[in-house]
Design an enzyme around this catalytic site. Structure first.
Site, short mmCIF file in Angstrom:
data_model
loop_
_atom_site.label_atom_id
_atom_site.label_comp_id
_atom_site.label_asym_id
_atom_site.label_seq_id
_atom_site.Cartn_x
_atom_site.Cartn_y
_atom_site.Cartn_z
N LYS A 1 -1.96 -2.67 8.05
CA LYS A 1 -3.11 -2.27 8.84
C LYS A 1 -3.03 -2.90 10.24
O LYS A 1 -2.49 -3.98 10.42
CB LYS A 1 -4.41 -2.69 8.15
CG LYS A 1 -4.70 -1.89 6.89
CD LYS A 1 -6.06 -2.27 6.32
CE LYS A 1 -6.41 -1.40 5.12
NZ LYS A 1 -7.73 -1.76 4.57
N HIS B 1 -4.36 -10.10 3.60
CA HIS B 1 -5.77 -9.93 3.95
C HIS B 1 -6.10 -10.74 5.20
O HIS B 1 -5.68 -11.89 5.33
CB HIS B 1 -6.67 -10.40 2.81
CG HIS B 1 -6.75 -9.43 1.68
ND1 HIS B 1 -7.15 -9.78 0.42
CD2 HIS B 1 -6.47 -8.10 1.62
CE1 HIS B 1 -7.12 -8.73 -0.38
NE2 HIS B 1 -6.71 -7.69 0.33
N HIS C 1 -2.90 2.14 -5.44
CA HIS C 1 -3.65 0.91 -5.17
C HIS C 1 -3.94 0.11 -6.42
O HIS C 1 -4.19 -1.10 -6.33
CB HIS C 1 -4.96 1.25 -4.45
CG HIS C 1 -5.28 0.31 -3.34
ND1 HIS C 1 -4.53 0.21 -2.19
CD2 HIS C 1 -6.26 -0.62 -3.20
CE1 HIS C 1 -5.03 -0.71 -1.39
NE2 HIS C 1 -6.09 -1.24 -1.98
N ARG D 1 0.85 -1.19 0.00
CA ARG D 1 0.00 0.00 0.00
C ARG D 1 0.89 1.24 0.00
O ARG D 1 2.06 1.18 0.39
CB ARG D 1 -0.92 0.00 1.21
CG ARG D 1 -1.83 -1.22 1.32
CD ARG D 1 -2.65 -1.16 2.60
NE ARG D 1 -3.56 -2.31 2.73
CZ ARG D 1 -3.24 -3.44 3.35
NH1 ARG D 1 -2.03 -3.57 3.90
NH2 ARG D 1 -4.11 -4.43 3.43
N TYR E 1 -11.14 -11.06 -6.56
CA TYR E 1 -10.20 -11.30 -7.66
C TYR E 1 -10.53 -12.57 -8.43
O TYR E 1 -9.95 -12.81 -9.50
CB TYR E 1 -8.77 -11.36 -7.11
CG TYR E 1 -8.34 -10.06 -6.50
CD1 TYR E 1 -8.09 -8.95 -7.29
CD2 TYR E 1 -8.20 -9.93 -5.12
CE1 TYR E 1 -7.72 -7.74 -6.74
CE2 TYR E 1 -7.82 -8.72 -4.55
CZ TYR E 1 -7.59 -7.63 -5.36
OH TYR E 1 -7.23 -6.42 -4.81
N ARG F 1 -1.59 -2.67 -6.69
CA ARG F 1 -1.93 -3.78 -5.78
C ARG F 1 -2.97 -4.69 -6.43
O ARG F 1 -2.84 -5.92 -6.41
CB ARG F 1 -2.45 -3.20 -4.47
CG ARG F 1 -2.76 -4.20 -3.38
CD ARG F 1 -3.10 -3.44 -2.10
NE ARG F 1 -3.62 -4.31 -1.05
CZ ARG F 1 -2.88 -4.98 -0.19
NH1 ARG F 1 -1.56 -4.91 -0.27
NH2 ARG F 1 -3.42 -5.73 0.75
#
Length: 310
Positions: free
Chosen positions: A186, A281, A255, A162, A290, A258
């Site tokens: 995150k 994730h 992004h 990111r 995806y 990504r």
């Protein structure tokens, strides 16, 4: 500008509006208890401040669900669908802060209505593999700007980082002996990722040309004062590369690289679990979108259109 202001040749700097003390406490609470990124808090602060101002000094323990819902409905009349999502998320987190600190009744955060949002309703926006490689190849290897931008693009394209993770990458996060780098994503959870050869070579080439300074961050601004990259710098690097190459893309931010990395892996046969591990994730549902770009896999299970069977 400060020099010109001191000499009376420029207007005084505009005074930034004062942030309410309660919003400052909310900001600190979000950092400590939620691990929120600076960019997220920059979006949330003005929205929380506007809600505080709307109360006009009324006591928080008198706040009820009706008042919260009325405020949301009125504010959303002038917001776009995307901005509504940010608005309700910010307000819901602010309400949780009020509940957690004992300022209002428990469960009042549940009174913030949800906005319609179908997570898997759209296709992920991504670049074709050859476009990504052309963007990487377009960066100069003889100028400081080009070498820095090349290293940034490779981190985005090879490791699906990111923008904030690229900005926050520090010298201590690189283990040259093991060929790994540590990424703090995150919720402030650190993860060690393998460093591809071309990524390591690009970072090393940049560090050899980089300005001498005391900053721990790897990537710095080119122009003095040499400081770490700002909130929109990584996006600017991506946008400049896309504009200079002259290609049409569904987006110009960091992004999209990504998304492109994930789409390329899926099309080359990687599983959703493999992609999810690279993207870090927490939930498999975040990676499920995806599956829509796995054209060859989908074609094997697609059913013929009813009229074609006749």
């Amino acid at each position: 500008m400060e020099h010109l202001r001191r000499r009376g040749m420029a207007r005084p700097a505009p005074v930034a509006p004062r942030i309410p003390t309660l919003v400052e406490e909310f900001d600190l609470w979000m950092r400590q208890h939620r691990g929120s990124a600076a960019r997220t808090l920059a979006d949330y602060r003005p929205l929380a401040a506007a809600f505080v101002a709307s109360r006009r000094g009324r006591r928080w323990d008198h706040l009820d669900a009706k008042a919260v819902r009325s405020y949301v409905i009125e504010e959303c009349k002038t917001l776009t669908p995307a901005r509504r999502l940010v608005f309700v998320r910010a307000l819901r987190m602010f309400m949780r802060f009020l509940v957690a600190t004992g300022r209002c009744r428990s469960h009042l955060d549940r009174s913030v209505p949800s906005m319609p949002h179908w997570r898997l309703a759209t296709l992920p926006r991504y670049l074709d593999e050859d476009v990504v490689e052309r963007l990487i190849a377009s960066r100069s290897t003889t100028t400081l700007t080009g070498v820095r931008d090349l290293a940034v693009l490779l981190l985005l394209a090879r490791l699906a980082l990111r923008a904030g993770e690229v900005r926050g990458l520090c010298l201590r996060d690189i283990d040259w002996a093991r060929g790994q780098l540590r990424v703090v994503g995150k919720l402030r959870r650190p993860t060690w990722l393998p460093m591809p050869q071309d990524v390591g070579d690009a970072i090393l080439a940049y560090l050899r040309m980089r300005q001498r300074c005391q900053h721990e961050q790897v990537f710095l601004c080119i122009q003095a004062p040499h400081r770490p990259l700002g909130a929109t710098s990584v996006r600017g690097i991506c946008q400049r590369a896309i504009d200079e190459l002259g290609v049409k893309t569904p987006g110009k931010g960091a992004h999209i690289f990504r998304h492109s990395t994930a789409a390329t892996l899926i099309r080359h046969g990687a599983t959703l679990d493999d992609v999810g591990r690279l993207l870090r994730h927490a939930s498999r549902e975040s990676t499920a979108v995806y599956a829509k770009v796995a054209i060859s896999a989908l074609s094997r299970i697609a059913q013929p259109w009813p009229e074609a069977v006749r």
